[in-house]
Design an enzyme around this catalytic site. Structure first.
Site, short mmCIF file in Angstrom:
data_model
loop_
_atom_site.label_atom_id
_atom_site.label_comp_id
_atom_site.label_asym_id
_atom_site.label_seq_id
_atom_site.Cartn_x
_atom_site.Cartn_y
_atom_site.Cartn_z
N ASN A 102 0.86 -1.18 0.00
CA ASN A 102 0.00 0.00 0.00
C ASN A 102 0.90 1.23 0.00
OD1 ASN A 102 -1.86 2.03 0.49
ND2 ASN A 102 -2.23 1.45 2.61
N LYS A 140 0.05 4.23 -0.10
CA LYS A 140 -0.58 5.38 0.56
C LYS A 140 -0.43 6.61 -0.35
CE LYS A 140 -0.05 3.19 5.01
NZ LYS A 140 0.05 3.37 6.48
N HIS A 169 -9.36 0.68 5.40
CA HIS A 169 -8.08 0.95 6.05
C HIS A 169 -8.31 1.92 7.20
CE1 HIS A 169 -3.98 2.32 6.71
NE2 HIS A 169 -3.57 1.25 6.06
N GLU A 198 -6.83 4.39 8.24
CA GLU A 198 -6.68 5.81 7.91
C GLU A 198 -7.96 6.35 7.28
OE1 GLU A 198 -1.91 5.14 7.43
OE2 GLU A 198 -3.11 5.46 5.60
N GLY A 249 2.48 2.42 11.06
CA GLY A 249 3.35 3.56 10.90
C GLY A 249 3.98 4.05 12.19
N GLY A 278 2.91 -1.11 4.31
CA GLY A 278 2.85 0.31 4.03
C GLY A 278 4.20 0.84 3.58
N GLY A 279 4.86 1.60 4.48
CA GLY A 279 6.11 2.28 4.12
C GLY A 279 7.17 1.39 3.51
#
Length: 250
Positions: free
Chosen positions: A10, A12, A95, A97, A173, A233-234
């Protein structure tokens, strides 16, 4: 096990055309063909066409969001058939977020899940609890509320087609990660609940873990019986790190 391991990246709200091309070229130089896990990348909506055209052959394209509506006066929204038209085979829904920053309710997430399934796109349904909910021993209450809302609008056949991603909100995160044992406990409970809904088909549902997964902790997490891979993610923005995570999934 009939279910397939998977790693989904992802991105983002990251990327620009040049950066995207560089990342995809770096991924193309890795030997993903040796791996048996499914591989998915979810870039920002505006880059779906570009990324879809430049993705290494082993990867499938996923979206980060979808509208529950089919068409019409919904400025700024993107429908499931639009996602399908640019080659999306997967879509993230729910998600944390989106739930937190965009106030998506459990029923909103359920409607989006249905919208994707109606276009033949596989939903990756994200569920998870906050730190205060975990400390109050409400993890499974929260997670099952999120899943029950989805199950209410789907047939059992449709429910059997979803992917679940357990992402403890406190680990996204933050650098904090659920221990493999904590994550496995939740994954096993999710699969147990799915078994009550759809029987043995629950054994074929892929349940991903997300929340500060890195190359250094992926193998230990993915070794758990009910953890079938990760929603990353990251670390998915770094080709070396992402490849290491994918190798851990097999």
């Amino acid at each position: 096990m009939g279910r397939q391991a998977m790693v989904a990246g992802n991105w983002k709200m990251n990327g620009l055309p040049q950066n995207n091309s560089e990342l995809l070229k770096a991924l193309a130089q890795k030997d993903f063909a040796q791996l048996s896990c499914a591989l998915v990348v979810c870039p920002p909506t505006v880059f779906l066409s570009q990324v879809g055209n430049e993705l290494p052959a082993e990867f499938k394209l996923g979206a980060q969001n979808v509208s529950a509506q089919a068409q019409g006066a919904h400025t700024g929204e993107v429908s499931a058939d639009m996602l399908k038209s640019v080659g999306c085979e997967y879509g993230l829904v729910g998600h944390s977020e989106r739930r937190q920053m965009h106030h998506e309710s459990n029923s909103d997430v359920a409607e989006k899940t249905l919208a994707l399934l109606q276009q033949g796109i596989t939903p990756i349904v994200c569920v998870g609890e906050t730190l205060s909910e975990r400390e109050a021993d409400a993890t499974m209450t929260v997670v099952l509320q999120q899943l029950k809302a989805v199950a209410r609008v789907l047939s059992t056949e449709q429910l059997a087609k979803i992917i679940v991603a357990y992402e403890p909100v406190w680990a996204i995160g933050t650098g904090m990660t659920a221990t493999p044992e904590q994550a496995q406990q939740v994954h096993a409970s999710i699969r147990g609940w799915l078994r009550e809904q759809i029987g043995e088909q629950s054994d074929n549902i892929t349940i991903l873990y997300g929340g500060s997964v890195k190359g250094s902790n992926a193998a230990e997490l993915f070794a758990q019986e009910d953890i079938d891979g990760g929603l990353i993610g990251g670390a998915s923005l770094n080709a070396d790190e992402f490849f290491q995570i994918c190798q851990a999934a097999g």
